[in-house]
Design an enzyme around this catalytic site. Structure first.
Site, PDB file in Angstrom:
ATOM      1  N   ASP A   1     -39.418   2.592 -10.950  1.00 33.90           N
ATOM      2  CA  ASP A   1     -40.706   3.247 -11.160  1.00 33.90           C
ATOM      3  C   ASP A   1     -40.435   4.754 -11.041  1.00 33.90           C
ATOM      4  OD1 ASP A   1     -43.572   3.571 -11.296  1.00 33.90           O
ATOM      5  OD2 ASP A   1     -43.458   4.054  -9.163  1.00 33.90           O
TER       6      ASP A   1
ATOM      7  N   THR B   1     -42.893   7.651 -10.335  1.00 35.13           N
ATOM      8  CA  THR B   1     -43.584   8.417  -9.298  1.00 35.13           C
ATOM      9  C   THR B   1     -43.354   7.823  -7.915  1.00 35.13           C
ATOM     10  OG1 THR B   1     -45.288   8.960 -10.912  1.00 35.13           O
ATOM     11  CG2 THR B   1     -45.803   9.362  -8.606  1.00 35.13           C
TER      12      THR B   1
ATOM     13  N   ASP C   1     -42.648   1.474  -5.234  1.00 35.17           N
ATOM     14  CA  ASP C   1     -43.251   1.779  -3.927  1.00 35.17           C
ATOM     15  C   ASP C   1     -44.754   1.553  -3.871  1.00 35.17           C
ATOM     16  OD1 ASP C   1     -44.083   3.860  -5.554  1.00 35.17           O
ATOM     17  OD2 ASP C   1     -43.942   5.362  -3.969  1.00 35.17           O
TER      18      ASP C   1
END
Length: 616
Positions: free
Chosen positions: A311, A313, A509
């Site tokens: 991912d 960001t 996250d």
């Protein structure tokens, strides 16, 4: 009686050692054969007792264990009046079990140290404002807790007053103290090196980060990998097979001693212990270095990963937008930047926060009026002047003149992956700022190490626009970039790669990453992420450091190789012993058992090397 005998195995082994030494002294020192034989007989009977009881317990649950082989061999040796062999074989077996227990406990040292770090007491504020010590298990959420220099933080919480430096090694694996001030998060199990702070308890007991780490590590120890399940299944068939071979040996040769020796040499002790001890050592190393490996099966799967999806960001990037570049079209920047800061202070937009953080101004003029233009920005009155803060759409919508220079600069900023914040005062554009999420420091170097560790495909998948994702991919040298991806798109992409035969790890996250983390062969959660991401993942990087991601990848490969080495050692020893039994005339029960116990020690020591594993 059974409990008494099994509870004193080590004492029985010690008495055996004295009797065996005495027997050798009587035989070789004084030529007293009667004393020697009686000493060997008593030592043999004593040694058989705990081993036979363990064998009977195993047979009661329909398991033919190693204890069954040794019991039959030792009793058979007594039956043919080979008291010396019976005594030595049972002593070596008990000694090997003791040695195995001691060395296995050593491999668990990292995990023991982790549990011992758990705080037990807390200074909790009472109704009258005083602080009294209480058991940490009885601390409630919302309680105010005092932490002094040298004390452990008992809960996860937020600093209310005071400041200090915390050693967060128990959580992150990093020993460098971290400065904490009002409003900062602190974690249970960390140590306040200096200062005094008061904190509000946000998470207590097992819900703390430290409590979850201990729980995950303990669960990981109890889980079994495919290799361990194979060894367990193999042992259930292997041990009876050795019994059958021993019986056939006696049937064909009518040599009872040879048949009994086959049983001793066929003991699969090193094979049974080799794989679990490797896993325990690997998990222990990870726990000590801020990497949570959720079970031994994770170790084997992670070692095979050839594709990693990130991912963007909060994973490849810091997750907080910052002003990356700016340009001014006026000389009176100080006054105009105070106008900009004053207007942005009225907004809670992430870009506004980035601008305020960048300008870091304190004394701001008063904002009289604000008007939010949807999809554009804000119009405001500051000290009698009209201030517009927003994007190109806002400026065009207000009919402001946009010079070619401003237009070219805006396009250049956007090509470099920036979101644009333009500022105009009384219709004149005075500045543009390019704001973007920053690449995590050191990520590019760590990604190169991943390639060296055998990962073929490094892919970024993000919900951000394709241009920004492409920019990140180019900057980091990634294999592929996928933008405009919703959570379901990421999951479908993971499945697509798996169907192509790739072993996929996903690193994320956020809550939106949870489906992909669960679906991937290996889900890797950054410790700074959400609880959902951490719960659905297979690996947790407690301090979100990419260096620890590489450490975990290197560690799992080393652990997987260590398992294979231990299996080869164990099987190789059995084959060599059996070959020497049939093709030499000097192999016997005692020597065979000595070699067996030596092989158990070898596989344990080999596994213990993992405790010191570091990524070079």
């Amino acid at each position: 009686m059974q409990k008494l005998i099994l509870g004193n195995k080590n004492k029985i082994m010690a008495v055996q050692a004295v009797l065996i030494i005495g027997a050798f002294i009587a035989h070789y020192g004084f030529g007293n054969e009667i004393v020697a034989q009686w000493s060997f007989l008593i030592a043999g009977i004593m040694g058989i007792a705990p081993i036979l009881l363990q064998a009977i317990s195993a047979l009661q649950v329909k398991v033919v264990s190693i204890d069954v082989l040794v019991s039959i061999a030792a009793i058979g040796a007594l039956f043919i009046q080979n008291f010396e062999e019976s005594a030595i074989v049972t002593f070596l077996f008990l000694f090997g079990a003791w040695l195995e227990e001691k060395t296995l406990n050593y491999t668990r040292t990292s995990i023991k140290e982790l549990t011992e770090m758990a705080p037990e007491k807390a200074l909790v504020q009472q109704e009258d404002g005083s602080f009294e010590e209480e058991d940490v298990d009885f601390v409630d959420e919302g309680a105010i807790i005092l932490v002094r220099t040298g004390a452990k933080v008992p809960v996860d919480g937020t600093v209310l007053t005071g400041e200090g430096h915390l050693n967060e090694a128990s959580i992150t694996g990093e020993s460098v103290p971290v400065s904490k001030d009002e409003g900062d998060e602190v974690f249970a199990g960390t140590i306040l090196d200096n200062g005094t702070i008061q904190i509000r308890a946000d998470k207590v007991g097992e819900d703390t980060t430290f409590g979850r780490i201990i729980e995950l590590v303990e669960e990981a120890q109890d889980s079994k990998s495919e290799a361990e399940r194979f060894i367990d299944s193999f042992s259930k068939w292997y041990t009876p097979a050795v019994l059958v071979i021993g019986f056939l040996t006696w049937l064909l040769t009518r040599n009872v001693e040879l048949a009994i020796t086959v049983l001793v040499l066929g003991c699969p002790g090193a094979l049974v212990i080799g794989v679990p001890v490797s896993n325990v050592a690997g998990i222990g190393n990870g726990a000590r270095n801020g990497v949570l490996l959720k079970g031994s099966e994770v170790i084997q799967d992670f070692a095979k990963v050839d594709t990693i999806i990130f991912d963007k960001t909060g994973t490849l990037t810091v997750g907080n937008p910052e002003v990356a570049e700016e340009k001014f079209y006026t000389n009176n920047t100080e006054t105009y930047m105070s106008y900009l800061a004053a207007v942005e202070s009225e907004s809670d937009h992430p870009l506004a926060k980035a601008v305020l953080s960048h300008l870091a101004l304190i004394d701001l003029p008063e904002v009289d009026e604000t008007d939010v233009v949807k999809g554009g920005g804000i119009l405001a009155q500051v000290e009698g002047r009209t201030v517009a803060v927003g994007n190109l759409f806002l400026m065009e919508n207000q009919g402001y003149a946009i010079s070619e220079e401003v237009l070219l600069d805006t396009q250049a900023f956007e090509k470099r992956g920036n979101s644009i914040v333009m500022t105009a005062v009384d219709g004149e554009i005075i500045s543009i700022m390019g704001i973007r999420d920053q690449i995590r420091p050191g990520v590019k170097e760590q990604l190169e190490k991943m390639k060296q560790l055998g990962v073929k495909n490094l892919i970024v998948a993000s919900g951000d626009n394709q241009g920004t994702v492409d920019l990140v991919a180019r900057e980091l040298g990634l294999t592929e970039a996928r933008g405009h991806m919703l959570p379901e798109d990421k999951s479908e992409y993971v499945e697509e790669l798996q169907n192509d035969g790739q072993i996929v790890a996903f690193v994320g996250d956020g809550v939106n990453d949870a489906p992909s983390l669960a679906l991937a062969d290996i889900g890797i959660a950054m410790g700074s992420g959400t609880d959902v991401a951490m719960e659905t993942s297979d690996v947790v990087l407690v301090n979100s450091d990419f260096e620890h991601l590489n450490h975990s990848l290197s560690l799992t490969k080393a652990t997987s190789n260590n398992m294979i080495q231990n299996i080869v050692i164990a099987i190789g020893v059995v084959i060599a012993l059996v070959a020497m039994l049939f093709f030499t005339d000097w192999m016997n029960m005692s020597l065979g058992m000595l070699v067996h116990e030596g092989s158990i020690l070898v596989v344990i020591l080999n596994a213990m090397r993992l405790l010191g594993h570091n990524l070079k």
